[in-house]
Write a protein that holds these residues in place. Structure first.
Motif, short mmCIF file in Angstrom:
data_model
loop_
_atom_site.label_atom_id
_atom_site.label_comp_id
_atom_site.label_asym_id
_atom_site.label_seq_id
_atom_site.Cartn_x
_atom_site.Cartn_y
_atom_site.Cartn_z
N GLU A 1 -6.71 -6.19 -1.26
CA GLU A 1 -4.81 -6.09 -1.94
C GLU A 1 -3.73 -7.77 -1.73
O GLU A 1 -4.52 -7.41 -0.78
N GLU A 2 -3.81 -7.86 -2.77
CA GLU A 2 -3.05 -9.52 -2.74
C GLU A 2 -1.62 -8.97 -1.87
O GLU A 2 -1.41 -8.19 -2.35
N LEU A 3 -1.00 -9.64 -0.56
CA LEU A 3 -0.13 -9.58 -0.35
C LEU A 3 0.59 -10.03 -1.01
O LEU A 3 1.80 -9.28 -0.31
N ASP B 1 6.37 -3.92 -2.89
CA ASP B 1 6.53 -3.54 -4.84
C ASP B 1 5.75 -2.98 -5.00
O ASP B 1 5.83 -1.38 -5.71
N ARG B 2 4.55 -3.24 -5.34
CA ARG B 2 3.67 -2.92 -5.61
C ARG B 2 3.10 -1.07 -5.11
O ARG B 2 2.89 -0.39 -5.77
N VAL B 3 2.89 -1.01 -3.88
CA VAL B 3 2.81 -0.35 -2.85
C VAL B 3 3.81 1.12 -2.93
O VAL B 3 3.40 2.94 -3.66
N ARG B 4 5.02 0.91 -3.22
CA ARG B 4 5.93 1.77 -3.66
C ARG B 4 6.51 2.21 -5.09
O ARG B 4 6.62 3.23 -5.29
N SER B 5 5.67 1.38 -5.87
CA SER B 5 6.31 2.12 -7.27
C SER B 5 4.72 3.00 -7.85
O SER B 5 4.97 3.40 -8.36
N ALA C 1 7.22 -11.97 4.72
CA ALA C 1 7.20 -11.71 3.39
C ALA C 1 7.10 -10.09 3.57
O ALA C 1 8.21 -9.67 2.46
N VAL C 2 5.92 -9.46 3.61
CA VAL C 2 5.40 -8.12 3.44
C VAL C 2 6.69 -7.29 4.11
O VAL C 2 7.12 -6.28 3.63
N LEU C 3 7.04 -7.78 5.37
CA LEU C 3 7.43 -7.25 6.43
C LEU C 3 9.08 -6.41 5.54
O LEU C 3 9.50 -5.39 5.85
#
Length: 258
Positions: free
Chosen positions: A175-177, A182-186, A225-227
Motif C-alpha cells: 500500500e502506497e503511503l 485518507d484511504r484508510v479512513r474511507s 506526512a502519514v502521521l
C-alpha cells in the motif's frame, strides 16, 4: 499528538521515562506463546499513571483461521488479554488482522472475526477498544491490503473496534503511503493509533522488518506526512533500545512541531 514506544513489559513506566515518551505499548505475556496473562503487581500504578498505555496481543493469535485448533484458543486468549489490558488501564489492545489458509474461502476469515466479537459480547465484552492492525505479508491476510480491510470492516465495523495503522506493514504489504491515511479512513472511518516504523525491505516485499525512522528505505518525510494526516497517537516499534527509540521520538516531535 501523543508519541511513545513499544517497550519491555517489566517496568513500562520506567521505560517511558528513559525515552521521554508520552505513551508506551507492551505485551502482557510471551508474544509467541499461548499462556494467559497473570495479574500484575503494578496494575494499580499503571492504571493511575499519566503515561498512556497500549497493550499488544500475542502474535500467535489468529481468530480468522478456519482451523478450530487455532481459532478457538485464539478467541479465548484474545478475550483474556483484553481483560488484563483493561485491568492496567490500557487505552486499547492491538491485535493483528490474521489470515485464512491457502484454499480456504477468504469470506470465512471475515465471518470468523464477526463471530469473535459475538463471542466476546456473550462473555461480557472486551472491556476496552480492540484495535485491529494491518499486516505486512500473506496473500490470504484479512488486513494486509485495503480491499481486504474493507471486507473485514463490513463484518466488524458495527462493534467496538478501532484501527492501528503500521507504516512498515503498509509499505511491505503493497500500500502506497502517500495519501494512505485518507484511504484508510474511507474504509474504517477512523485511525486510532499509528505504529510509526520505517522498513528495511522494498515496497510490497511482504517482509516485516522495522528500521529506525531515518534509516530505512521509506522517505522519513513520508512517514511524518502519514502521521500528520492520521492525527492519532504514534508508537515507534523501532530498534536501538531506549537510545534509538528516544531519537525517533525526538525526530517526530521536531518534524510534527510538538
Amino acid at each position: 499528538m501523543l508519541i511513545g514506544a513499544h517497550v519491555d513489559s517489566a517496568a513500562p513506566l520506567d521505560e517511558a521515562a528513559a525515552r521521554g515518551a508520552d505513551a508506551v505499548q507492551f505485551f502482557l505475556a510471551d508474544p509467541q506463546g499461548w499462556k494467559a496473562p497473570v495479574p500484575r503487581a503494578d496494575a494499580a500504578a499503571l492504571a493511575a499513571a499519566d503515561t498512556v498505555l497500549y497493550v499488544h496481543a500475542p502474535y500467535v493469535l489468529n481468530v480468522a483461521t478456519a482451523n478450530n485448533r487455532i481459532r478457538i484458543p485464539s478467541r479465548k486468549l484474545l478475550l483474556a488479554h483484553a481483560r488484563a489490558a483493561a485491568a492496567v488501564g490500557a487505552a486499547g489492545l492491538i491485535v493483528h488482522g490474521g489470515h485464512v489458509n491457502r484454499g480456504d474461502d477468504p469470506e470465512t476469515g471475515f465471518d470468523n472475526w464477526r463471530k469473535t466479537f459475538a463471542y466476546a459480547a456473550d462473555s461480557g465484552g472486551f472491556g476496552l477498544p480492540l484495535l485491529i492492525e494491518n499486516t505486512a505479508g500473506g496473500e490470504h491476510a484479512c488486513a494486509r491490503r485495503l480491499d481486504a480491510l474493507k471486507r473485514l470492516w463490513d463484518a466488524v465495523g458495527d462493534h467496538e473496534v478501532g484501527f492501528c495503522l503500521d507504516t512498515c506493514h503498509a509499505h511491505a504489504g503493497g500500500e502506497e503511503l502517500l495519501g494512505l491515511a485518507d484511504r484508510v479512513r474511507s474504509v474504517t472511518g477512523r485511525i486510532d493509533l499509528v505504529h510509526a516504523n520505517n522498513s528495511r525491505d522494498p515496497f510490497d516485499s511482504g517482509r516485516d522488518r522495522h528500521a529506525n525512522l531515518a534509516d530505512g528505505v521509506i522517505d522519513p518525510a513520508l512517514l511524518v506526512a502519514v502521521l500528520r494526516a492520521a492525527g492519532a497517537p504514534a508508537i515507534v516499534e523501532t530498534p536501538g533500545g531506549a537510545a534509538g527509540q528516544a531519537r525517533d521520538i525526538a525526530y517526530l516531535r521536531d518534524k510534527l512541531g510538538r
